[in-house]
Design a protein around this motif. Structure first.
Motif, PDB file in Angstrom:
ATOM      1  N   UNK A   1      48.660  17.810  31.472  1.00 20.25           N
ATOM      2  CA  UNK A   1      47.783  16.842  32.099  1.00 20.25           C
ATOM      3  C   UNK A   1      47.031  17.513  33.249  1.00 20.25           C
ATOM      4  N   UNK A   2      45.711  17.432  33.207  1.00 25.85           N
ATOM      5  CA  UNK A   2      44.904  18.081  34.232  1.00 25.85           C
ATOM      6  C   UNK A   2      44.735  17.188  35.452  1.00 25.85           C
ATOM      7  N   UNK A   3      44.642  17.809  36.587  1.00 22.81           N
ATOM      8  CA  UNK A   3      44.385  17.087  37.836  1.00 22.81           C
ATOM      9  C   UNK A   3      42.894  16.760  37.907  1.00 22.81           C
ATOM     10  N   UNK A   4      42.569  15.482  37.990  1.00 20.26           N
ATOM     11  CA  UNK A   4      41.169  15.062  38.009  1.00 20.26           C
ATOM     12  C   UNK A   4      40.435  15.505  39.264  1.00 20.26           C
ATOM     13  N   UNK A   5      41.145  15.875  40.291  1.00 20.30           N
ATOM     14  CA  UNK A   5      40.503  16.248  41.547  1.00 20.30           C
ATOM     15  C   UNK A   5      40.443  17.756  41.740  1.00 20.30           C
ATOM     16  N   UNK A   6      40.859  18.541  40.755  1.00 19.10           N
ATOM     17  CA  UNK A   6      40.834  19.989  40.913  1.00 19.10           C
ATOM     18  C   UNK A   6      39.408  20.505  40.737  1.00 19.10           C
ATOM     19  N   UNK A   7      39.149  21.703  41.228  1.00 20.72           N
ATOM     20  CA  UNK A   7      37.823  22.288  41.078  1.00 20.72           C
ATOM     21  C   UNK A   7      37.598  22.777  39.657  1.00 20.72           C
ATOM     22  N   UNK A   8      38.669  22.928  38.878  1.00 23.25           N
ATOM     23  CA  UNK A   8      38.526  23.339  37.477  1.00 23.25           C
ATOM     24  C   UNK A   8      38.027  22.192  36.611  1.00 23.25           C
ATOM     25  N   UNK A   9      38.182  20.976  37.067  1.00 23.87           N
ATOM     26  CA  UNK A   9      37.818  19.797  36.292  1.00 23.87           C
ATOM     27  C   UNK A   9      37.082  18.829  37.207  1.00 23.87           C
ATOM     28  N   UNK A  10      35.802  19.117  37.528  1.00 25.89           N
ATOM     29  CA  UNK A  10      35.095  18.355  38.560  1.00 25.89           C
ATOM     30  C   UNK A  10      34.624  16.969  38.147  1.00 25.89           C
ATOM     31  N   UNK A  11      34.629  16.644  36.865  1.00 27.54           N
ATOM     32  CA  UNK A  11      34.150  15.335  36.439  1.00 27.54           C
ATOM     33  C   UNK A  11      35.217  14.292  36.735  1.00 27.54           C
ATOM     34  N   UNK A  12      34.856  13.350  37.569  1.00 30.91           N
ATOM     35  CA  UNK A  12      35.786  12.302  37.939  1.00 30.91           C
ATOM     36  C   UNK A  12      35.747  11.179  36.921  1.00 30.91           C
ATOM     37  N   UNK A  13      36.840  10.491  36.793  1.00 31.08           N
ATOM     38  CA  UNK A  13      36.828   9.295  35.956  1.00 31.08           C
ATOM     39  C   UNK A  13      35.968   8.238  36.649  1.00 31.08           C
ATOM     40  N   UNK A  14      35.530   7.267  35.876  1.00 32.24           N
ATOM     41  CA  UNK A  14      34.694   6.199  36.428  1.00 32.24           C
ATOM     42  C   UNK A  14      35.425   5.493  37.572  1.00 32.24           C
ATOM     43  N   UNK A  15      36.699   5.188  37.369  1.00 33.16           N
ATOM     44  CA  UNK A  15      37.457   4.468  38.397  1.00 33.16           C
ATOM     45  C   UNK A  15      37.603   5.306  39.659  1.00 33.16           C
ATOM     46  N   UNK A  16      37.864   6.604  39.502  1.00 36.19           N
ATOM     47  CA  UNK A  16      37.947   7.482  40.678  1.00 36.19           C
ATOM     48  C   UNK A  16      36.619   7.523  41.424  1.00 36.19           C
ATOM     49  N   UNK A  17      35.530   7.622  40.670  1.00 38.12           N
ATOM     50  CA  UNK A  17      34.201   7.657  41.284  1.00 38.12           C
ATOM     51  C   UNK A  17      33.913   6.345  42.007  1.00 38.12           C
ATOM     52  N   UNK A  18      34.321   5.235  41.404  1.00 34.53           N
ATOM     53  CA  UNK A  18      34.100   3.928  42.033  1.00 34.53           C
ATOM     54  C   UNK A  18      34.883   3.820  43.343  1.00 34.53           C
ATOM     55  N   UNK A  19      36.128   4.228  43.325  1.00 32.90           N
ATOM     56  CA  UNK A  19      36.950   4.177  44.543  1.00 32.90           C
ATOM     57  C   UNK A  19      36.356   5.068  45.630  1.00 32.90           C
ATOM     58  N   UNK A  20      35.895   6.247  45.251  1.00 32.33           N
ATOM     59  CA  UNK A  20      35.304   7.180  46.209  1.00 32.33           C
ATOM     60  C   UNK A  20      34.017   6.585  46.797  1.00 32.33           C
ATOM     61  N   UNK A  21      33.181   5.990  45.949  1.00 31.94           N
ATOM     62  CA  UNK A  21      31.925   5.400  46.422  1.00 31.94           C
ATOM     63  C   UNK A  21      32.199   4.205  47.335  1.00 31.94           C
ATOM     64  N   UNK A  22      33.173   3.389  46.988  1.00 34.82           N
ATOM     65  CA  UNK A  22      33.513   2.240  47.837  1.00 34.82           C
ATOM     66  C   UNK A  22      33.979   2.699  49.213  1.00 34.82           C
ATOM     67  N   UNK A  23      34.725   3.789  49.268  1.00 31.65           N
ATOM     68  CA  UNK A  23      35.125   4.340  50.576  1.00 31.65           C
ATOM     69  C   UNK A  23      33.891   4.863  51.320  1.00 31.65           C
ATOM     70  N   UNK A  24      33.014   5.543  50.595  1.00 27.80           N
ATOM     71  CA  UNK A  24      31.803   6.127  51.174  1.00 27.80           C
ATOM     72  C   UNK A  24      30.939   5.072  51.846  1.00 27.80           C
ATOM     73  N   UNK A  25      30.819   3.898  51.230  1.00 23.47           N
ATOM     74  CA  UNK A  25      29.949   2.846  51.778  1.00 23.47           C
ATOM     75  C   UNK A  25      30.722   1.818  52.591  1.00 23.47           C
ATOM     76  N   UNK A  26      32.016   2.041  52.786  1.00 25.65           N
ATOM     77  CA  UNK A  26      32.871   1.112  53.533  1.00 25.65           C
ATOM     78  C   UNK A  26      32.801  -0.290  52.919  1.00 25.65           C
ATOM     79  N   UNK A  27      33.076  -0.330  51.638  1.00 30.99           N
ATOM     80  CA  UNK A  27      32.992  -1.560  50.851  1.00 30.99           C
ATOM     81  C   UNK A  27      33.762  -2.711  51.489  1.00 30.99           C
ATOM     82  N   UNK A  28      34.973  -2.448  51.959  1.00 33.67           N
ATOM     83  CA  UNK A  28      35.785  -3.519  52.543  1.00 33.67           C
ATOM     84  C   UNK A  28      35.114  -4.139  53.775  1.00 33.67           C
ATOM     85  N   UNK A  29      34.433  -3.327  54.556  1.00 32.95           N
ATOM     86  CA  UNK A  29      33.707  -3.833  55.723  1.00 32.95           C
ATOM     87  C   UNK A  29      32.480  -4.625  55.264  1.00 32.95           C
ATOM     88  N   UNK A  30      31.755  -4.079  54.293  1.00 29.35           N
ATOM     89  CA  UNK A  30      30.551  -4.750  53.784  1.00 29.35           C
ATOM     90  C   UNK A  30      30.850  -6.136  53.231  1.00 29.35           C
TER      91      UNK A  30
END
Length: 136
Positions: free
Chosen positions: A1-30
């Motif tokens: 099983x590959x680590x989704x966050x490693x530099x060898x496998x840079x493509x994030x899953x949709x859910x990981x990307x969504x969580x990262x974007x929500x943190x980036x825009x401070x979704x909970x505050x918005x």
């Protein structure tokens, strides 16, 4: 099983990307200031679709742009850009034929226009206040 966050496998899953974007825009505050989060959730979904797209180009403002450029702009978005875009969408009286395209373009452009928008708004309201003082 590959680590989704490693530099060898840079493509994030949709859910990981969504969580990262929500943190980036401070979704909970918005979402705290909203009675209904449906529009915010739609903006988030569209942004994550762009960030996870495997296309070589993405259509922005009726023009094909390199996906890497569009994604770089989207990685610069923060909560203020989202508020700005949602505010502009909420204040328009024009019917959008393709609301997704409008949102994609608005998010892309917001990185380069937010400062001028708020500067213009400030100057407008400052001018109104001076007019009220001068007329009294």
């Amino acid at each position: 099983c590959q680590n989704l966050h490693s530099t060898d496998y840079p493509i994030l899953s949709y859910q990981d990307a969504k969580e990262r974007f929500e943190r980036q825009i401070e979704y909970d505050v918005l979402k705290q200031g909203l009675a209904d989060t449906e529009e915010l959730d739609e903006v988030v979904e569209i942004a994550v679709e762009i960030l996870t797209s495997s296309a070589e180009t993405i259509r922005v403002n009726r023009e094909e742009k390199p996906a890497a450029l569009v994604k770089a702009q989207y990685r610069r978005l923060n909560m203020f850009h989202i508020q700005y875009v949602m505010g502009c969408l909420g204040n328009t009286n024009t019917r959008a034929k393709n609301i997704r395209a409008v949102i994609v373009t608005a998010l892309y452009n917001s990185v380069n226009t937010i400062g001028n928008y708020y500067g213009n708004l400030y100057r407008y309201h400052s001018g109104k206040e001076r007019e009220e003082v001068d007329s009294s």
